[in-house]
Write an enzyme that holds these catalytic residues in place. Structure first.
Site, mmCIF file in Angstrom:
data_model
loop_
_atom_site.group_PDB
_atom_site.id
_atom_site.type_symbol
_atom_site.label_atom_id
_atom_site.label_comp_id
_atom_site.label_asym_id
_atom_site.label_seq_id
_atom_site.Cartn_x
_atom_site.Cartn_y
_atom_site.Cartn_z
ATOM 1 N N CYS A 12 -14.950 -4.896 27.032
ATOM 2 C CA CYS A 12 -15.440 -6.193 27.524
ATOM 3 C C CYS A 12 -16.842 -6.230 28.160
ATOM 4 C CB CYS A 12 -14.495 -6.824 28.528
ATOM 5 S SG CYS A 12 -12.800 -6.808 27.992
ATOM 6 N N GLY A 42 -17.798 -6.604 23.001
ATOM 7 C CA GLY A 42 -16.481 -7.115 22.651
ATOM 8 C C GLY A 42 -16.571 -8.203 21.613
ATOM 9 N N ASN A 118 -14.010 -6.453 33.407
ATOM 10 C CA ASN A 118 -14.224 -5.336 32.479
ATOM 11 C C ASN A 118 -13.681 -4.084 33.138
ATOM 12 O OD1 ASN A 118 -17.181 -3.440 31.492
ATOM 13 N ND2 ASN A 118 -15.175 -3.483 30.572
ATOM 14 N N GLY A 119 -12.763 -3.408 32.473
ATOM 15 C CA GLY A 119 -12.239 -2.159 33.024
ATOM 16 C C GLY A 119 -10.771 -1.998 32.764
ATOM 17 N N TYR A 260 -23.139 5.362 23.871
ATOM 18 C CA TYR A 260 -22.796 4.459 22.772
ATOM 19 C C TYR A 260 -22.659 2.983 23.134
ATOM 20 C CZ TYR A 260 -19.809 2.436 19.124
ATOM 21 O OH TYR A 260 -19.274 1.628 18.179
#
Ligand code: SF4
Length: 466
Positions: A12, A42, A118-119, A260
């Site tokens: 996310c 995402g 996010n996580g 990445y």
């Protein structure tokens, strides 16, 4: 299966903006543009929550940002004083259900709140069970609703949303970068380890929060600073206020953001992603003994490392693989043969560049090894005399508990295999990984520490037994 299906997935991207008095920009349109810049984080769903004089409103659904938010939607969402948005990758298949799209909107005793995140919480199972045994009911299976529930519960004991979040942080363990909108404020919060990035930006007099700084630049704004691990930043009435949760933890920004996930034009905790990737190529070159004619990178995240390798080694850099940028996620390959052919449709070798050359091929990682094997084959079929694989990260060996979808250990190319086994498996002439110790040199300018647990097994917080 795409040529990049062997890549691991991030979970996310988040964004929020609080429009300053007198600033004519539109909050919903700003979120829309920012989510475009964060789309790489995402692609399964997108959503937006806005604050209107009548209250908070929500619009979300499965798909890419333009699939979910149309020009007509933006017209309907016009006039908000603040807004938050989210793009999502599900970190596991249960999380992929449409009900798990974000933001989450909750109405509670003291008002309304929208949240995106996010996580992944390491202790979500225990927290969920505890909540359910007290009568809590969940409509989704993801942590965003659980976090909302804990914040709302804490709000019953506090006067403000930021105090409720500060309290909630004492219960949550793991990775969370939150952007929260209530009836008056826009709030950002980052877990005490700082696993996932979160930063503060400004455009005109308006303040913004985002997973990556590239979202600020997409709006013509700029990065002010990171949200520190364990910090809450509140934007209200054109002012920023900061609070610390007081939990001491080992700072652990995910290393994979640099390898990445993140866009090269982003700056994370003080380090430019593009420069970090180039440096990883330089580090590889310093350790390399390979003699070759050209260095090529796997588009897109292997390119900067390849340039760094070429600059350090003196071996010329070339563009040897061409990526087709016009294939959407709907491209279907039902049979094995079609899947094999799809590699060529999505990514093809440039014969004029690689034929009869000894090629150094730089990629960011090897997960299962299937992509690397196909790329080596592709280059050989295009006439490459030798293909030497250089990987700008160490071998993947361990699961991630912080929101990155890594396959089961048994599926990882490096599991129970030596480097020469992996080299034989992918059909390369040689294989070189970047050792972990080089990261510590590369990341010397990082403001905080980093997590490299999927390479080392050294987790910053207790994780479930595997
Ligand atoms: S375990 Fe790996 S993927 Fe997960 S947060 Fe740490 S470095 Fe990132």
């Amino acid at each position: 299966m795409s040529p990049t299906s062997d890549k691991i997935n991030e979970a996310c991207g988040v964004f929020g903006i609080s429009i300053a008095k007198g600033d004519s920009r539109d909050a919903a349109a700003s979120v829309y543009n920012a989510l475009f810049a964060l789309q790489h984080r995402g692609q399964e769903s997108a959503g937006i929550a806005i604050r209107m004089p009548q209250g908070l409103r929500l619009h979300k659904g499965p798909g890419l940002v333009p699939d979910v938010i149309s020009a007509r939607d933006l017209e309907r969402l016009k006039g908000a004083s603040a807004a938050i948005g989210h793009v999502r990758y599900a970190s596991d298949s249960a999380d992929a259900a449409p009900m798990n799209t974000q933001p989450i909107l909750v109405r509670h005793a003291s008002g309304t709140m929208a949240l995106c995140y996010n996580g992944k919480l390491v202790n979500s199972k225990a927290l969920r069970l505890e909540t359910e045994t007290r009568g809590g009911i969940f409509q989704t299976s993801n942590d965003a609703e659980l976090i909302s529930y804990i914040i709302v519960r804490e709000h019953l004991r506090t006067n403000t949303t930021e105090d409720a979040i500060l309290n909630a942080m004492h219960y949550m363990i793991g990775a969370y970068s939150l952007v929260v909108l209530d009836d008056h404020k826009l709030i950002a919060a980052r877990d005490p380890n700082g696993f996932r990035p979160l930063c503060v930006g400004q455009v005109g007099d308006s303040y913004m929060f985002a997973s990556e700084s590239c979202a600020f630049e997409a709006l013509g704004g700029h990065l002010i600073r990171e949200v520190e691990p364990g910090e809450i930043v509140v934007a209200e009435n054109g002012e920023l206020k900061s609070y610390l949760c007081g939990i001491h933890a080992r700072s652990s920004l995910c290393m994979f953001e640099f390898i990445y996930f993140a866009r090269p034009d982003s700056i994370l905790d003080g380090v430019a992603v593009d420069l970090a990737r180039r440096e990883s190529g330089r580090c590889l070159a310093r350790r390399s003994t390979t003699d070759a004619d050209i260095v090529i990178g796997v588009p897109d995240s292997g390119m900067a490392s390849a340039m760094g390798f070429a600059a350090e080694s003196g071996i010329p850099y070339a563009v040897g693989l061409m990526k087709n940028r016009y294939i959407g996620r709907t491209f279907i390959q039902p049979t094995k043969d079609e899947r094999e052919r799809s590699v060529r449709i999505k990514l093809n070798a440039i014969k004029a560049v690689v034929a009869d050359r000894r090629v150094i091929l730089v990629d960011d990682s090897i997960v299962r090894g299937t992509t690397s094997e196909r790329l080596v084959k592709l280059l050989r079929e295009a006439g490459a005399r030798e293909v030497h694989m250089k990987i700008s990260s160490p071998p993947f060996l361990n699961p991630c508990y912080f929101g990155t979808a890594i396959p089961d250990r048994e599926e990882l190319a490096a599991y129970n295999r030596t480097e020469s086994d992996i080299c034989a498996m992918i059909g390369a002439d040689s294989l070189q990984y970047l050792p972990c110790e080089d990261f510590h040199v590369m990341m010397k300018d990082l403001k905080h520490g980093f997590c490299d647990a999927c390479f080392t097994g050294n987790y910053a917080v207790p994780v479930p037994a595997t």
